[in-house]
Design an enzyme around this catalytic site. Structure first.
Site, PDB file in Angstrom:
ATOM      1  N   HIS A 168       1.115  -1.232  -0.012  1.00  0.00           N
ATOM      2  CA  HIS A 168       0.103   0.094   0.093  1.00  0.00           C
ATOM      3  C   HIS A 168       0.795   1.375  -0.066  1.00  0.00           C
ATOM      4  CE1 HIS A 168      -3.191   2.645   1.060  1.00  0.00           C
ATOM      5  NE2 HIS A 168      -2.722   2.816   2.177  1.00  0.00           N
TER       6      HIS A 168
HETATM    7  C1  HEM Z   1       1.691   4.160   7.275  1.00  0.00           C
HETATM    8  C2  HEM Z   1       1.647   4.541   5.988  1.00  0.00           C
HETATM    9  C3  HEM Z   1       0.436   4.737   4.956  1.00  0.00           C
HETATM   10  C4  HEM Z   1       0.584   5.564   3.904  1.00  0.00           C
HETATM   11  C5  HEM Z   1       1.642   6.401   3.744  1.00  0.00           C
HETATM   12  C6  HEM Z   1      -0.848   5.618   3.373  1.00  0.00           C
HETATM   13  C7  HEM Z   1      -0.932   6.114   2.289  1.00  0.00           C
HETATM   14  C8  HEM Z   1      -2.245   6.310   1.737  1.00  0.00           C
HETATM   15  C9  HEM Z   1      -2.755   7.238   0.583  1.00  0.00           C
HETATM   16  C10 HEM Z   1      -1.652   8.128  -0.123  1.00  0.00           C
HETATM   17  C11 HEM Z   1      -3.941   6.876   0.099  1.00  0.00           C
HETATM   18  C12 HEM Z   1      -4.574   7.661  -0.950  1.00  0.00           C
HETATM   19  C13 HEM Z   1      -4.925   6.860  -2.040  1.00  0.00           C
HETATM   20  C14 HEM Z   1      -5.740   7.158  -3.118  1.00  0.00           C
HETATM   21  O1  HEM Z   1      -6.659   8.398  -2.897  1.00  0.00           O
HETATM   22  O2  HEM Z   1      -5.823   6.840  -4.136  1.00  0.00           O
HETATM   23  C15 HEM Z   1      -4.363   5.983   1.233  1.00  0.00           C
HETATM   24  C16 HEM Z   1      -5.805   5.372   1.082  1.00  0.00           C
HETATM   25  C17 HEM Z   1      -6.127   4.493   1.962  1.00  0.00           C
HETATM   26  N1  HEM Z   1      -5.453   3.772   2.960  1.00  0.00           N
HETATM   27 FE1  HEM Z   1      -3.555   4.346   3.401  1.00  0.00          FE
HETATM   28  N2  HEM Z   1      -1.622   4.679   4.118  1.00  0.00           N
HETATM   29  C18 HEM Z   1      -0.974   4.017   5.136  1.00  0.00           C
HETATM   30  C19 HEM Z   1      -1.314   3.177   6.056  1.00  0.00           C
HETATM   31  C20 HEM Z   1      -2.689   2.574   6.129  1.00  0.00           C
HETATM   32  C21 HEM Z   1      -3.023   1.460   6.885  1.00  0.00           C
HETATM   33  C22 HEM Z   1      -2.151   0.855   8.123  1.00  0.00           C
HETATM   34  C23 HEM Z   1      -4.219   1.360   6.474  1.00  0.00           C
HETATM   35  C24 HEM Z   1      -5.215   0.291   6.769  1.00  0.00           C
HETATM   36  C25 HEM Z   1      -4.950  -0.865   7.471  1.00  0.00           C
HETATM   37  C26 HEM Z   1      -4.678   2.198   5.374  1.00  0.00           C
HETATM   38  C27 HEM Z   1      -5.871   2.245   4.702  1.00  0.00           C
HETATM   39  C28 HEM Z   1      -6.131   2.969   3.580  1.00  0.00           C
HETATM   40  C29 HEM Z   1      -7.594   2.826   3.005  1.00  0.00           C
HETATM   41  C30 HEM Z   1      -8.584   2.003   3.455  1.00  0.00           C
HETATM   42  C31 HEM Z   1      -7.616   4.149   1.942  1.00  0.00           C
HETATM   43  C32 HEM Z   1      -8.626   4.357   1.040  1.00  0.00           C
HETATM   44  C33 HEM Z   1      -8.367   3.404  -0.133  1.00  0.00           C
HETATM   45  C34 HEM Z   1      -9.709   2.530  -0.379  1.00  0.00           C
HETATM   46  O3  HEM Z   1     -10.683   2.687  -0.074  1.00  0.00           O
HETATM   47  O4  HEM Z   1      -9.459   1.595  -1.454  1.00  0.00           O
HETATM   48  N3  HEM Z   1      -3.588   2.862   4.901  1.00  0.00           N
HETATM   49  N4  HEM Z   1      -3.577   5.584   1.953  1.00  0.00           N
END
Ligand code: HEM
Length: 206
Positions: A168
């Site tokens: 991710h």
């Molecule tokens: C710790 C470092 C993390 C970074 C740098 C990060 C970064 C990002 C970014 C940039 C997005 C936006 C993507 C887009 O709009 O296309 C996103 C979306 C998301 N992230 Fe993270 N994330 C991190 C950790 C996590 C963790 C630990 C989880 C869950 C266990 C998570 C769950 C999600 C979810 C559910 C979305 C929305 C995408 C969707 O609904 O399909 N993230 N993240």
């Protein structure tokens, strides 16, 4: 970072705070959890004030992550429903990874890969929460067989989740202009047109 008034809104402040509560607690949980898992990682407990504090704090941070994750999960679940174009995107994803995205089908707010990750993370989070409760012996964990099974399941699902979150984060960094979506809440029009064209049409009406 240069921001343009023509940029498109992707996340509001509450969605970003919700996401970063999950992200920060995940990092804290992974570091403290690894310190219990193998002697090589044991020194990581010093980040939490020593082994006793790491052991006390870990499950409480787990509750924070689980609550925040299930809130984000229910907020975004409709946007992550798989459609025919998402399966097609997955089938062709190797072409994109090899540098050719010309034949990729148009994507909505999320692509097929993001959606699959969303559902698998949901399953993992359920597994982590249930197994975590089973082994939280300060309050639960009355049956030793369940504690043993729970401990194995907790470690196995945690290993899968750490791998998935690495993917991710890598994908967020690899697709330039994505991290700022979760940081500032906006993306450029060029980014949206290139990576999520159906969403671009929907929000701009073009
Ligand atoms: C710790 C470092 C993390 C970074 C740098 C990060 C970064 C990002 C970014 C940039 C997005 C936006 C993507 C887009 O709009 O296309 C996103 C979306 C998301 N992230 Fe993270 N994330 C991190 C950790 C996590 C963790 C630990 C989880 C869950 C266990 C998570 C769950 C999600 C979810 C559910 C979305 C929305 C995408 C969707 O609904 O399909 N993230 N993240």
């Amino acid at each position: 970072m240069i921001r343009d008034p023509k940029d498109l809104k992707r996340y509001n402040a509450s969605e970003r705070v919700n996401h970063w509560i999950v992200g920060i607690s995940f990092i804290l949980l992974a570091l403290s959890g690894l310190s219990f898992f193998h002697p090589a990682f044991f020194p990581l407990n010093q980040l939490f004030g020593g082994p006793v504090w790491a052991r006390i704090l870990h499950p409480f941070v787990g509750v924070v992550m689980a609550v925040a994750f299930f809130i984000i999960f229910f907020r975004f679940r409709k946007l992550n429903v798989m459609h025919a174009s998402d399966w097609e995107w997955l089938k062709r994803s190797h072409e994109m990874v090899n540098g050719d995205d010309h034949n990729m089908p148009e994507q909505g707010k999320y692509n097929g890969g993001q959606k699959m990750l969303f559902w698998v993370l949901g399953l993992c989070m359920l597994g982590m929460t249930v197994s975590g409760i089973l082994i939280w012996r300060a309050y639960f964990g009355f049956d030793i067989t369940l504690v043993r099974l729970g401990a194995v399941a907790h470690a196995a699902v945690a290993a899968v989740m750490i791998g998935l979150i690495m993917v991710h984060v890598y994908a967020a960094i690899w697709v330039k202009g994505t991290v700022r979506a979760m940081w500032y809440g906006t993306v450029t029009r060029a980014w949206a047109k290139q990576h999520h064209r159906a969403w671009y049409r929907q929000v701009t009406g073009k």
